[in-house]
Design an enzyme around this catalytic site. Structure first.
Site, PDB file in Angstrom:
ATOM      1  N   GLU A 141     -65.411 -40.139 -14.064  1.00 56.11           N
ATOM      2  CA  GLU A 141     -65.033 -39.659 -12.727  1.00 56.11           C
ATOM      3  C   GLU A 141     -66.274 -39.111 -12.025  1.00 56.11           C
ATOM      4  O   GLU A 141     -67.107 -38.429 -12.645  1.00 56.11           O
ATOM      5  CB  GLU A 141     -63.998 -38.532 -12.827  1.00 56.11           C
ATOM      6  CG  GLU A 141     -62.668 -38.966 -13.402  1.00 56.11           C
ATOM      7  CD  GLU A 141     -61.781 -39.659 -12.382  1.00 56.11           C
ATOM      8  OE1 GLU A 141     -62.196 -39.833 -11.221  1.00 56.11           O
ATOM      9  OE2 GLU A 141     -60.665 -40.045 -12.766  1.00 56.11           O
ATOM     10  N   HIS A 173     -63.569 -32.360 -12.183  1.00 58.80           N
ATOM     11  CA  HIS A 173     -63.633 -30.962 -11.723  1.00 58.80           C
ATOM     12  C   HIS A 173     -62.389 -30.209 -12.194  1.00 58.80           C
ATOM     13  O   HIS A 173     -62.457 -29.043 -12.589  1.00 58.80           O
ATOM     14  CB  HIS A 173     -63.693 -30.895 -10.196  1.00 58.80           C
ATOM     15  CG  HIS A 173     -64.891 -31.565  -9.588  1.00 58.80           C
ATOM     16  ND1 HIS A 173     -64.766 -32.678  -8.790  1.00 58.80           N
ATOM     17  CD2 HIS A 173     -66.205 -31.276  -9.629  1.00 58.80           C
ATOM     18  CE1 HIS A 173     -65.968 -33.054  -8.363  1.00 58.80           C
ATOM     19  NE2 HIS A 173     -66.863 -32.223  -8.858  1.00 58.80           N
ATOM     20  N   LEU A 230     -63.287 -33.066  -4.835  1.00 59.59           N
ATOM     21  CA  LEU A 230     -62.856 -32.759  -6.202  1.00 59.59           C
ATOM     22  C   LEU A 230     -61.991 -33.859  -6.804  1.00 59.59           C
ATOM     23  O   LEU A 230     -61.160 -34.466  -6.128  1.00 59.59           O
ATOM     24  CB  LEU A 230     -62.094 -31.425  -6.216  1.00 59.59           C
ATOM     25  CG  LEU A 230     -62.896 -30.215  -5.702  1.00 59.59           C
ATOM     26  CD1 LEU A 230     -62.035 -28.946  -5.755  1.00 59.59           C
ATOM     27  CD2 LEU A 230     -64.184 -30.018  -6.493  1.00 59.59           C
TER      28      LEU A 230
HETATM   29  P1  AMP Z   1     -70.474 -32.188  -8.767  1.00 63.66           P
HETATM   30  O1  AMP Z   1     -69.436 -31.763  -7.780  1.00 63.66           O
HETATM   31  O2  AMP Z   1     -70.588 -33.685  -8.915  1.00 63.66           O
HETATM   32  O3  AMP Z   1     -71.790 -31.497  -8.557  1.00 63.66           O
HETATM   33  O4  AMP Z   1     -69.945 -31.700 -10.190  1.00 63.66           O
HETATM   34  C1  AMP Z   1     -69.590 -30.363 -10.403  1.00 63.66           C
HETATM   35  C2  AMP Z   1     -69.383 -30.138 -11.875  1.00 63.66           C
HETATM   36  O5  AMP Z   1     -68.358 -31.004 -12.347  1.00 63.66           O
HETATM   37  C3  AMP Z   1     -70.634 -30.442 -12.705  1.00 63.66           C
HETATM   38  O6  AMP Z   1     -70.747 -29.490 -13.746  1.00 63.66           O
HETATM   39  C4  AMP Z   1     -70.337 -31.810 -13.245  1.00 63.66           C
HETATM   40  O7  AMP Z   1     -71.004 -32.084 -14.465  1.00 63.66           O
HETATM   41  C5  AMP Z   1     -68.849 -31.727 -13.455  1.00 63.66           C
HETATM   42  N1  AMP Z   1     -68.280 -33.069 -13.501  1.00 63.66           N
HETATM   43  C6  AMP Z   1     -68.401 -34.029 -12.549  1.00 63.66           C
HETATM   44  N2  AMP Z   1     -67.791 -35.154 -12.952  1.00 63.66           N
HETATM   45  C7  AMP Z   1     -67.288 -34.911 -14.177  1.00 63.66           C
HETATM   46  C8  AMP Z   1     -66.549 -35.684 -15.136  1.00 63.66           C
HETATM   47  N3  AMP Z   1     -66.220 -36.941 -14.903  1.00 63.66           N
HETATM   48  N4  AMP Z   1     -66.197 -35.094 -16.298  1.00 63.66           N
HETATM   49  C9  AMP Z   1     -66.546 -33.807 -16.549  1.00 63.66           C
HETATM   50  N5  AMP Z   1     -67.229 -33.026 -15.691  1.00 63.66           N
HETATM   51  C10 AMP Z   1     -67.598 -33.566 -14.530  1.00 63.66           C
END
Ligand code: AMP
Length: 283
Positions: free
Chosen positions: A186, A35, A31
């Protein structure tokens, strides 16, 4: 106190004791502040927040039999510290065996054509894995709202479409992209970048920002020269740079309200995606 549920039985009993509205934030862990932003928004809009942490093999190449899956950053201890600080009520961190007890599931939710373009062209089957695991999480947790980042624009559009097509009784809440101080979006995969690769990766947000500036000024986008800039950047391999409609993911010729520049590059063996709305959405 955050309750940690490792099994579906523990999850069901933890969710049953939650009061009021429930916001769900699905993640693959490792995270970061992106997140964190989803979690904060979920906490602001709901009585209770559930975060799932699961590196879902179905959405990786060869159902997880690949380096990207094996090397995906995992740090449950640090993740638990972070969600505890953010006041999350329940964390669901199941094993693969718990999520898929019979191995690869027989019945999937298919993302259809929306899942075959852009990211889906580079990672066949990826979005079928995403829709299948997210549908399971919606079933298990039955949240009132679920939070997805605009960073993964195609994932967000497909999940919105899945909820509409399959009548899931919840609202999808998009959250804007969170960036580091240097402008790089990020991402858990940023952990794989050396300082030099991170520096090289900055051409991605810079190129998207330049497209946005040209759109705002009403100037021609010069998409081909933007692609050439990415192709020619040291250490960078361009996968795609396209202008699409944010809801349908279909290419658009004119810069209108829903136009989104979406891009993927490889830097130092790591695949990075980013995107930018070309015009502020009409309010
Ligand atoms: P992940 O753990 O990469 O599967 O991401 C989980 C959630 O966090 C997904 O809905 C992603 O789109 C969101 N997320 C990941 N990185 C970012 C970011 N930099 N800004 C906003 N949301 C993010």
């Amino acid at each position: 106190m955050t309750v940690l549920a490792r099994s579906i039985a523990q999850l069901r009993s933890a969710v049953a004791s939650l009061e009021g509205s429930v916001g769900l934030v699905p993640t693959m862990g490792a995270l970061h502040d992106g997140h964190g932003q989803l979690i904060s928004k979920a906490a602001a809009e709901n009585t209770s927040v559930v975060v799932s942490i699961f590196v879902n093999p179905l959405q990786f190449t060869d159902l997880g039999d690949c380096a990207d899956f094996r090397d995906y950053p995992r740090d449950l201890r640090a993740d638990l510290d972070r969600v505890e600080r953010l006041g999350v009520d329940v964390v669901f961190a199941p094993s693969e065996e718990e999520m898929y007890p019979g191995g690869v599931p027989q019945v999937w939710v298919r993302a259809g054509e929306m899942g075959e373009r852009l990211e889906g062209a580079a990672r066949p089957g990826h979005f079928d894995g995403v829709t299948t695991v997210v549908a399971k999480l919606f079933q298990l947790i039955q949240p009132d709202r679920a939070y997805f980042g605009e960073k993964d624009a195609q994932q967000l559009a497909i999940i919105q479409r899945m909820v509409a097509d399959l009548n899931f009784p919840l609202a999808i809440r998009p959250v804007p992209i969170i960036r580091g101080k240097d402008g790089l979006a990020e991402s858990s995969r940023n952990q794989h970048l050396t300082p030099e690769a991170r520096e090289q990766a900055l051409v991605l947000p810079h190129t998207l920002a330049a497209l946005r500036e040209r759109a705002a000024a009403g100037r021609p986008l010069e998409l081909e020269s933007a692609r050439a800039q990415l192709r020619g950047a040291p250490g960078v391999e361009l996968d795609h740079l396209e202008i699409v409609d944010a809801a349908t993911l279909l290419p658009v010729d004119e810069v209108g309200a829903g136009a989104l520049a979406v891009a993927a590059i490889h830097v130092g063996g790591t695949r990075l995606i980013d995107n930018a709305r070309l015009l502020p959405p009409l309010s």
